[in-house]
Design an enzyme around this catalytic site. Structure first.
Site, PDB file in Angstrom:
ATOM      1  N   CYS A   2      37.723   9.474  18.021  1.00 16.85           N
ATOM      2  CA  CYS A   2      38.813   9.305  19.042  1.00 16.85           C
ATOM      3  C   CYS A   2      38.493   8.195  19.668  1.00 16.85           C
ATOM      4  O   CYS A   2      37.622   7.281  19.424  1.00 16.85           O
ATOM      5  CB  CYS A   2      38.811  10.563  19.985  1.00 16.85           C
ATOM      6  SG  CYS A   2      38.525  12.135  19.328  1.00 16.85           S
ATOM      7  N   GLU A  77      31.398  12.625  16.093  1.00 16.75           N
ATOM      8  CA  GLU A  77      31.344  13.825  15.455  1.00 16.75           C
ATOM      9  C   GLU A  77      29.778  14.401  15.580  1.00 16.75           C
ATOM     10  O   GLU A  77      28.943  13.720  15.547  1.00 16.75           O
ATOM     11  CB  GLU A  77      31.518  13.769  13.940  1.00 16.75           C
ATOM     12  CG  GLU A  77      32.753  13.593  13.657  1.00 16.75           C
ATOM     13  CD  GLU A  77      33.940  14.422  13.909  1.00 16.75           C
ATOM     14  OE1 GLU A  77      33.625  15.637  14.147  1.00 16.75           O
ATOM     15  OE2 GLU A  77      35.265  14.358  13.819  1.00 16.75           O
ATOM     16  N   ASP A 100      33.186  20.888  18.201  1.00 23.18           N
ATOM     17  CA  ASP A 100      31.815  20.464  18.543  1.00 23.18           C
ATOM     18  C   ASP A 100      32.038  19.883  20.090  1.00 23.18           C
ATOM     19  O   ASP A 100      30.688  19.831  20.655  1.00 23.18           O
ATOM     20  CB  ASP A 100      31.373  19.285  17.669  1.00 23.18           C
ATOM     21  CG  ASP A 100      32.329  17.983  17.404  1.00 23.18           C
ATOM     22  OD1 ASP A 100      33.397  18.152  17.863  1.00 23.18           O
ATOM     23  OD2 ASP A 100      32.113  17.155  16.631  1.00 23.18           O
TER      24      ASP A 100
END
Length: 631
Positions: A2, A77, A100
Site C-alpha cells: 500500500c 506485510e 495482518d
C-alpha cells in the site's frame, strides 16, 4: 502492499483539511489502486491507498482498533501475523478481520512501542493513539518499505511512503540540499541519512518515532540492529542444516497470499534458490518470469529457462531490446530523488511482466549483502590480508603513488584495471571499501564541482558517514564491517529503493525472503570462511543449495541486470549528454564546472574513456530536477 500518508501537528492540535491528505494519497495511487481512505481528528489526519493482498474483502484502512482507541495506516506485510493473532487472542484480544493490519493494532495496544520487535516482515506504519494523542511511526528492520517525513511551516509533520506524497503538500519547500547532491554523486543514490530536498528526512530502517502534541520533534529510536561481533561454531553439516531450515522458513512464510503469487527468476544463485524452495513447498507449478536481452553478452534467459525446466514452473519470458532508453523520464518520475542504478530499467520491465499474471512476486534480493556475495566482498577479504601484512605507514605512500600514476584503463581487461585496487590499498579497510563501492571518487567530484558548490559543501564528504558506520560497526573484521555497511546504507538506499519503486509503479508487491531478519542474523554470525572461500562469496549458501541446483547455476560468474549505457551515450543518447553539459538546467544550479563536464562527454563519445556511469548520473539528476519542479 500500500501507500500511506499523514499529517500530525506537533504543537497545537489544529484541524487538518482531509482534502490535503487525499491529494497526498492520490500521488500514491499506483501503490494502492484497490481502495483509499482518510481519517481525521483534532491535530492529525491519516490516509491510505490499498493494494489488496491479504483478506482481500476486508481490512480497509485507515483501520480503528476494536475499542476505537487507536487508528492505523500500514504499508507492508506481517508474515507471522497468524501466530501473533493466536498469542493475542489467548490474552483476550478479539478480531473482526482475517488480515495482518488488525494484528498490528492489537499488538500496539498490548505492547506499545515494543510491538515492533514482535513483527516479522516488511512494514512502514503509523498508529495514532487517541488516549495519549500520540503518533507512532515505525519502519521495518532492513528498510524494505520506505517512509519520508518533513516538518512544515504550520507546525505539522507530514509523512508519506514516497517523496511525491510530500510534494503534493503546498507547504513543502522545494530546495535542493547540496549535501545530498554530494551523496548522490558519490554513491549513485541519496542514502537514508538525508533526502534530495532540505528539510525532508527518511525514517531509518529499524527505527521508530513517537510524537506527542506539545513536545518537540524527537530523534528516531533504533529498535533493531544486526551484529557481526559473534561467531557461530559447529560442523559445516550442522550449519548447512540450520541454514536450509531458515531458508525454507523464510520462503514459505512469504508464500501466504489471497491473490496470485509468483517469483522473479534471473537464473542466478539467489532467485534460483528461492524458486527451488517455492517449488518444494507448493503443490502447483510456481509462476516465474524473466527478462532477456537481444544482446547475447547481456542475456541470462537461458539459465532462467534451465531452472524453470528443472522445477516445472509456469515460466514466462520476454526479450527486450537494450535500446530501452525512451523510458528514462518514467524512471525519474518513479524515484522522485535522483537514482543512478541503471539496472532499475530492466527491473521495472520484469515487474511489468510479472504483473500481467501475479500480484505478488518473490525476489532473490538480500543474499549478497547477508552472505558476502559481491565481488567487492571477495576483494575486501583479500585486500585486508595484504593490509595485515604491510604497515599503513608503508602502504599509504607506496600504493597511493602507484595508484595516482596508474592509468584509468577502462579499455583494458578487468585484471589490468589496477588503479582502484592500488588506491584502495593505500587507505585503511574502511577507506578502501568506500572507494570500491563509490560511483564517483572524491578527487573526480572535486574537479567537477564549481568553486561555489565546494563552498556550499564545506568540509562534508559523502564518505564520512560510511566510514563512521564501518568503524563503529559491531564487527570483528573488515569483511564484517563491509557487509554491515551494505546492510545499513547500500541495501536500503539502492537495492530496496529500486525494487520498491519499480514494483509499486505497476502495483506489484515484491517480497524478499532472503532478507528475513532471522536469516540475516544467522549469516552475520558465520565465520568468514563460511562466507568467502576459494575466491567465491556465499560459500555456505551455495554449498547448501547444491542439493537442489546444479554447479552451472551456483558457480557461474555473477552477472546481474546490465544496461548498455556506455553504448547509449555513444549513440542515441550522445546528444542528450551534450545537452546536459551545455544545457541551462544544471548550469543554473551553479554546481558544476560545465567546461570540464563537456570535455568528459566528448571523451566518452569518442571512445577515449568510459564515463558512462557519470553521464548517467547527470542525466538522471537533470530529469529529477524537472520532476521536482526545479528549473
Amino acid at each position: 502492499m500500500c501507500g500511506i500518508a499523514g499529517i500530525y501537528h506537533l504543537e497545537t492540535p489544529k484541524p487538518v483539511d482531509p482534502a490535503r491528505v487525499e491529494s497526498m494519497c492520490d500521488a500514491l495511487a499506483h501503490r494502492g489502486p484497490d481502495g483509499s481512505g482518510v481519517w481525521t481528528a483534532p491535530g492529525v489526519a491519516l490516509g491510505h491507498r490499498r493494494l489488496s493482498i491479504i483478506d482481500v474483502a476486508g481490512s480497509p484502512q485507515p483501520m480503528a482498533s476494536l475499542d476505537g482507541r487507536a487508528m492505523l495506516v500500514f504499508n507492508g506485510e506481517i508474515y507471522n501475523y497468524r501466530e501473533l493473532r493466536r498469542e493475542l487472542q489467548a490474552s483476550g484480544a478479539q478480531f473482526r478481520t482475517d488480515g495482518d493490519s488488525e494484528v498490528i493494532l492489537a499488538a500496539w495496544q498490548r505492547w506499545g512501542p515494543d510491538c515492533v520487535s514482535r513483527l516479522h516482515g516488511m512494514f512502514a506504519f503509523a498508529i495514532y493513539d487517541l488516549d495519549s494523542r500520540s503518533l507512532f511511526l515505525a519502519r521495518d528492520r532492513l528498510g524494505v518499505k520506505p517512509l519520508f517525513m518533513a516538518p512544515l511551516s504550520d507546525g505539522s509533520l507530514a509523512f508519506g511512503s514516497e517523496l511525491k506524497a510530500l510534494l503534493a503538500h503546498p507547504l513543502l519547500r522545494r530546495e535542493i540540499d547540496p549535501l545530498a547532491v554530494e551523496d548522490y554523486l558519490a554513491w549513485g543514490y541519496v542514502p537514508d541519512t538525508r533526502s534530495i530536498l532540505k528539510g525532508v528526512t527518511k525514517l531509518p530502517a529499524g527505527h521508530s518515532l513517537l510524537l506527542r502534541h506539545g513536545a518537540p520533534l524527537p530523534k528516531p529510536v533504533q529498535w533493531w540492529d544486526v551484529t557481526f561481533a559473534d561467531r557461530r561454531k559447529g560442523k559445516v553439516e550442522d550449519l548447512e542444516a540450520e541454514l536450509l531450515h531458515l531458508l525454507r522458513q523464510a520462503v514459505t512464510s512469504r508464500m501466504v497470499a489471497d491473490v496470485p503469487l509468483g517469483a522473479f527468476l534471473s537464473g542466478g544463485v539467489d532467485s534460483s534458490s528461492v524458486v527451488a524452495l517455492m517449488a518444494e513447498a507448493s503443490g502447483q507449478p510456481v509462476k516465474t518470469c524473466s527478462i532477456g536481452f537481444d544482446v547475447a553478452a547481456l542475456d541470462e534467459s537461458d539459465y532462467a529457462a534451465q531452472v524453470a525446466r528443472r522445477f516445472g514452473t509456469d515460466h514466462r519470458a520476454r526479450h527486450v531490446s537494450p535500446d530501452d532508453f525512451e523510458a528514462i523520464d518514467n524512471l525519474a518520475g518513479m524515484f522522485d530523488e535522483p537514482f543512478a542504478d541503471a539496472s532499475a530499467l530492466p527491473t521495472w520491465r520484469v515487474c511489468q511482466l510479472a504483473r500481467e499474471s501475479v500480484t505478488v512476486a518473490l525476489s532473490g534480493d538480500g543474499a549478497d549483502e547477508a552472505f558476502a556475495g559481491y565481488r567487492r566482498h571477495v576483494f575486501q577479504h583479500g585486500e585486508d590480508r595484504i593490509r595485515g601484512l604491510i604497515p599503513q605507514a608503508l602502504r599509504s605512500p607506496v600504493f597511493g603513488a602507484l595508484g595516482t600514476l596508474y592509468p584509468k584503463a577502462d579499455w583494458a581487461p578487468r585484471p589490468l584495471r589496477a588503479k582502484s585496487t592500488l588506491l584502495s590499498l593505500a587507505g585503511d579497510s574502511a577507506q578502501g571499501y568506500a572507494r570500491s563501492i563509490g560511483f564517483t571518487p572524491p578527487e573526480l567530484r572535486d574537479r567537477l564541482y564549481s568553486e561555489e558548490f565546494r563552498r556550499l559543501r564545506g568540509d562534508y564528504r559523502a564518505e564520512h558517514t560510511l566510514l563512521e558506520t564501518m568503524r563503529g560497526a559491531p564487527a570483528r573484521s573488515g569483511l564484517d564491517r563491509a557487509q554491515y555497511a551494505d546492510l545499513k546504507q547500500w541495501l536500503p538506499g539502492d537495492i530496496l529503493t529500486k525494487v520498491d519503486r519499480t514494483s509499486m509503479a505497476v502495483s506489484l508487491e515484491a517480497r524478499d525472503p532472503l532478507l528475513d531478519h532471522r536469516l540475516v542474523e544467522f549469516a552475520a554470525t558465520l565465520p568468514e570462511s563460511m562466507r568467502v572461500r576459494g575466491g567465491q562469496g556465499k560459500w555456505l549458501m551455495k554449498r547448501t543449495m547444491r542439493r537442489s541446483l546444479p554447479d552451472e547455476i551456483l558457480y557461474r560468474p555473477k552477472q546481474g541486470f546490465v544496461t548498455p549505457i556506455a553504448q547509449w551515450f555513444r549513440g542515441p543518447l550522445a546528444q542528450s549528454a551534450r545537452e546536459i553539459a551545455s544545457g541551462e538546467r544544471l548550469a543554473r544550479t551553479g554546481w558544476l564546472d560545465a567546461a570540464r563536464l563537456g570535455t568528459m562527454v566528448e571523451e566518452h563519445i569518442s571512445g577515449r574513456s568510459d564515463h558512462s556511469r557519470l553521464l548517467w548520473q547527470f542525466l538522471m539528476l537533470d530529469r529529477s530536477l524537472i520532476h521536482l519542479g526545479i528549473s
